[in-house]
Structures are given as structure tokens and as C-alpha cells.
Enzyme design. Structure first.
Site, PDB file in Angstrom:
ATOM      1  N   SER A 141       0.700  -0.698   0.354  1.00 45.95           N
ATOM      2  CA  SER A 141       0.115   0.224  -0.230  1.00 45.95           C
ATOM      3  C   SER A 141       1.242   1.329  -0.290  1.00 45.95           C
ATOM      4  O   SER A 141       2.097   1.527   0.293  1.00 45.95           O
ATOM      5  CB  SER A 141      -0.844  -0.124   1.376  1.00 45.95           C
ATOM      6  N   TYR A 154      -3.456  -0.967  10.251  1.00 48.00           N
ATOM      7  CA  TYR A 154      -3.388  -0.777   8.377  1.00 48.00           C
ATOM      8  C   TYR A 154      -1.877  -0.755   8.548  1.00 48.00           C
ATOM      9  O   TYR A 154      -1.358  -1.172   7.482  1.00 48.00           O
ATOM     10  CB  TYR A 154      -4.299   0.223   7.806  1.00 48.00           C
TER      11      TYR A 154
HETATM   12  P1  NAD Z   1     -12.635  -4.932  -1.231  1.00 46.38           P
HETATM   13  O1  NAD Z   1     -12.332  -4.692   0.082  1.00 46.38           O
HETATM   14  O2  NAD Z   1     -12.550  -5.278  -2.113  1.00 46.38           O
HETATM   15  O3  NAD Z   1     -11.628  -6.514  -1.039  1.00 46.38           O
HETATM   16  C1  NAD Z   1     -10.668  -7.441  -0.059  1.00 46.38           C
HETATM   17  C2  NAD Z   1     -11.339  -8.775  -0.750  1.00 46.38           C
HETATM   18  O4  NAD Z   1     -10.297 -10.017   0.629  1.00 46.38           O
HETATM   19  C3  NAD Z   1     -12.313  -9.633  -0.621  1.00 46.38           C
HETATM   20  O5  NAD Z   1     -12.431 -10.202  -1.631  1.00 46.38           O
HETATM   21  C4  NAD Z   1     -12.651 -10.028   0.549  1.00 46.38           C
HETATM   22  O6  NAD Z   1     -13.817 -10.844   0.850  1.00 46.38           O
HETATM   23  C5  NAD Z   1     -11.575 -10.933   0.620  1.00 46.38           C
HETATM   24  N1  NAD Z   1     -11.535 -10.585   2.774  1.00 46.38           N
HETATM   25  C6  NAD Z   1     -11.743  -9.873   3.556  1.00 46.38           C
HETATM   26  N2  NAD Z   1     -11.979 -10.184   4.818  1.00 46.38           N
HETATM   27  C7  NAD Z   1     -11.588 -11.987   4.156  1.00 46.38           C
HETATM   28  C8  NAD Z   1     -11.102 -13.107   5.650  1.00 46.38           C
HETATM   29  N3  NAD Z   1     -10.619 -12.175   6.462  1.00 46.38           N
HETATM   30  N4  NAD Z   1      -9.950 -13.935   4.164  1.00 46.38           N
HETATM   31  C9  NAD Z   1     -10.691 -13.867   3.147  1.00 46.38           C
HETATM   32  N5  NAD Z   1     -10.616 -13.373   2.150  1.00 46.38           N
HETATM   33  C10 NAD Z   1     -11.166 -11.835   3.317  1.00 46.38           C
HETATM   34  O7  NAD Z   1     -10.572  -4.651  -0.724  1.00 46.38           O
HETATM   35  P2  NAD Z   1      -9.560  -3.863  -2.438  1.00 46.38           P
HETATM   36  O8  NAD Z   1      -9.621  -2.666  -2.230  1.00 46.38           O
HETATM   37  O9  NAD Z   1      -9.794  -4.887  -3.798  1.00 46.38           O
HETATM   38  O10 NAD Z   1      -8.085  -4.820  -1.753  1.00 46.38           O
HETATM   39  C11 NAD Z   1      -7.561  -5.497  -1.658  1.00 46.38           C
HETATM   40  C12 NAD Z   1      -5.772  -5.297  -1.578  1.00 46.38           C
HETATM   41  O11 NAD Z   1      -5.485  -4.212  -1.673  1.00 46.38           O
HETATM   42  C13 NAD Z   1      -5.903  -5.411   0.433  1.00 46.38           C
HETATM   43  O12 NAD Z   1      -4.679  -5.918   0.999  1.00 46.38           O
HETATM   44  C14 NAD Z   1      -6.171  -3.871   0.386  1.00 46.38           C
HETATM   45  O13 NAD Z   1      -5.363  -3.188   1.709  1.00 46.38           O
HETATM   46  C15 NAD Z   1      -4.712  -3.644  -0.933  1.00 46.38           C
HETATM   47  N6  NAD Z   1      -4.623  -2.221  -1.708  1.00 46.38           N
HETATM   48  C16 NAD Z   1      -5.699  -1.221  -1.128  1.00 46.38           C
HETATM   49  C17 NAD Z   1      -5.963  -0.146  -1.919  1.00 46.38           C
HETATM   50  C18 NAD Z   1      -7.185   0.311  -2.630  1.00 46.38           C
HETATM   51  O14 NAD Z   1      -6.929   2.070  -2.634  1.00 46.38           O
HETATM   52  N7  NAD Z   1      -8.685  -0.013  -3.495  1.00 46.38           N
HETATM   53  C19 NAD Z   1      -4.763   0.817  -1.835  1.00 46.38           C
HETATM   54  C20 NAD Z   1      -3.388  -0.202  -1.193  1.00 46.38           C
HETATM   55  C21 NAD Z   1      -4.026  -1.698  -0.657  1.00 46.38           C
END
Ligand code: NAD
Length: 249
Positions: A141, A154
Site C-alpha cells: 500500500s 493498517y
Molecule cells: P476489497 O474490500 O474490495 O476486497 C477485499 C477482498 O478480501 C474481498 O475478496 C474479501 O472477501 C476478502 N477478504 C476480506 N476479509 C477476508 C478474510 N478474513 N478472509 C478471506 N478473505 C477476506 O478490497 P480491495 O481494495 O480490493 O483490497 C485488496 C488489497 O489491496 C488489500 O490488501 C488492500 O489493503 C490493498 N490495497 C487497496 C487499495 C485501494 O485503494 N483499494 C490501496 C492499497 C492497497
């Protein structure tokens, strides 16, 4: 050919939606078989991958329960016989000021974003060491670099993801395994929905992004295929920023 993943199996966690879903589809487009793992169902991802003629299976699991990870990995192996690529994408966030941050919020984030990443990587690493090859890609991130506000757990977890990416790379690079990470910038997904809903905050973030827009989940496809493929065979312990220039500013 450098980016071809035909014959490879990629396990993608958190593949039900958001970045994980897009990366699963991108890896399938490059030829990989997909094992989609998530606590919520991956039916939409399964349908999207099958629509492009890809092969995919799904496993339902709460990855924050470390004691279940061995079973999850065994089920993935049973599905297609090997795991060539592990994408540690599942993640969660809890927003509350540090002074009021509940212990449960802290542990919920650390259990999923850090502990499951390490222990799933350990299971994949053992399997890949035996085979003499493999790719492990964890999702970091901007908060692997910056402190953020109201998200101390986080931030701690994502700094740690960058750290263990380097630690594992140091141990496993000589064994044919490339361990790297991708640090997404601001991407529109469920995870960031509360920020997008705050119009002033959304606009101030957008104004700071040199690319002039938030990322979309599809922006993750190229970078993940690159790190999963032989195009990145001499990359170890790298954190690849996919941020529209956010950190360059
Ligand atoms: P999202 O909430 O859309 O998706 C998260 C996914 O993780 C979903 O499939 C959910 O079902 C799964 N999940 C959540 N808790 C779980 C658990 N306990 N066991 C198994 N699966 C679980 O989020 P996203 O934005 O797609 O994030 C994906 C990754 O990218 C994360 O690690 C997040 O920290 C990282 N990230 C996202 C962003 C952003 O801007 N969206 C930026 C930096 C990093």
C-alpha cells in the site's frame, strides 16, 4: 512469450471483488489457472474467468484464522496439483483514531493483512522450494511508505508486508522463488468507498495524484502478470508502486 502463464496455477486471495478479482482475471487472460480464495463468494470472478475460456476453482475461507491456512493450501494443491503463483491480496482496514483504536480492530487487521500473508507464504514457499520455482506477490500500500491518519493497524500491517517481502526474498531468491509486492495507490473498491463518499477528501486526493485520476482494479492486471511471469525472474524483494505517481510527488 515472456508474460505467458499457460500451464501455471495462481492462487489469489480476496478474489471475490476489487483488486483481487481484477488480478485473477488478468492472470487468467495471461493463461493461468486460478484458485480464488475468499471469505465471501467468488462466483462473479468464476463467471468472468470462464467467460474468457479460463479455468478456475474457488475456496471459501476466513484467512484471518491462521489455523485453517494449511487446509486451504492443501485444498488448492488438490485442485490443480501445484501452486506456481501466490497472490496475497486479501486485506481489510479499520478506521479509528489511534487514541480510540479498539484492540479487536487492531488484531482483525494484523491477523489478515500480516499474519495470513506470512503463514500462507510459508506454506507456498515450502512447496515452491521443493519444486525449485515460484512467484509470491503480496499487496502492499502507499501506507507501506506513509503513516496515514486513523488507520494505525493498517499502516503497521502494510509496512510489515513490505518488510517480509524483502525478508522472504533474501531467503528464497537462490531457490528460484521471486518474492515481490505491489503497492497500489488510491483505487476505487469497497475498501476505499468511505473515502470516495467524502467528496472533499476524494477531490483533495485526486488533485494530488499526478495521473489526475484514481486507479481502477484493472490497473493491477499488467503489474501482477509481470511479477507472476518469467519477465520478472531477476526481481527479488521489490515493492512495485502502481499509484499514478502519488509517491513521486
Ligand atoms: P476489497 O474490500 O474490495 O476486497 C477485499 C477482498 O478480501 C474481498 O475478496 C474479501 O472477501 C476478502 N477478504 C476480506 N476479509 C477476508 C478474510 N478474513 N478472509 C478471506 N478473505 C477476506 O478490497 P480491495 O481494495 O480490493 O483490497 C485488496 C488489497 O489491496 C488489500 O490488501 C488492500 O489493503 C490493498 N490495497 C487497496 C487499495 C485501494 O485503494 N483499494 C490501496 C492499497 C492497497
Amino acid at each position: 512469450m515472456l508474460f505467458d502463464l499457460t500451464g501455471k496455477t495462481a492462487l489469489v486471495t480476496g478474489a471475490s471483488g476489487g483488486l483481487g478479482q481484477a488480478m485473477a482475471i488478468g492472470l487468467a487472460e495471461a493463461g493461468a489457472r486460478i484458485v480464488a480464495v475468499s471469505s465471501s463468494n467468488c462466483d462473479a470472478t468464476v463467471a468472468a474467468v470462464r467467460e474468457i475460456g479460463g479455468t478456475i476453482g474457488q475456496i471459501s475461507a476466513d484467512l484471518s484464522k491462521i489455523e485453517g491456512l494449511e487446509g486451504v493450501f492443501a485444498e488448492a494443491l488438490a485442485m490443480f496439483g501445484a501452486v506456481d503463483v501466490l497472490v496475497n491480496n486479501a486485506g481489510t482496514i479499520r478506521r479509528a483514531p489511534a487514541a480510540d483504536h479498539a484492540a479487536k480492530d487492531w488484531y482483525d487487521v494484523i491477523d489478515l493483512n500480516l499474519n495470513s500473508v506470512f503463514f500462507l507464504s510459508q506454506l507456498a514457499g515450502r512447496h515452491m522450494i521443493e519444486r525449485g520455482s515460484g512467484k509470491i506477490i503480496s499487496i502492499a500500500s502507499m501506507l507501506s511508505y506513509q503513516g496515514g491518519i486513523n488507520v494505525p493497524g493498517y499502516t503497521a500491517s502494510k509496512h510489515a508486508v513490505a518488510g517480509i517481502t524483502k525478508a522472504l526474498a533474501n531467503e528464497w531468491a537462490s531457490k528460484g522463488i521471486q518474492v515481490n509486492a505491489i503497492a497500489p495507490g488510491y483505487m476505487t473498491t469497497n475498501n476505499t468507498a468511505p473515502i470516495v463518499a467524502d467528496q472533499a477528501r476524494y477531490q483533495s486526493i485526486t488533485d494530488r495524484i499526478p495521473a489526475g485520476r484514481w486507479g481502477s482494479p484493472d490497473d493491477m492486471k499488467g503489474p501482477v502478470v509481470f511479477l507472476a511471469s518469467s519477465a520478472s525472474d531477476y526481481m527479488n524483494g521489490h515493492v512495485l508502486c502502481v499509484d499514478g505517481g502519488w509517491l513521486a510527488r
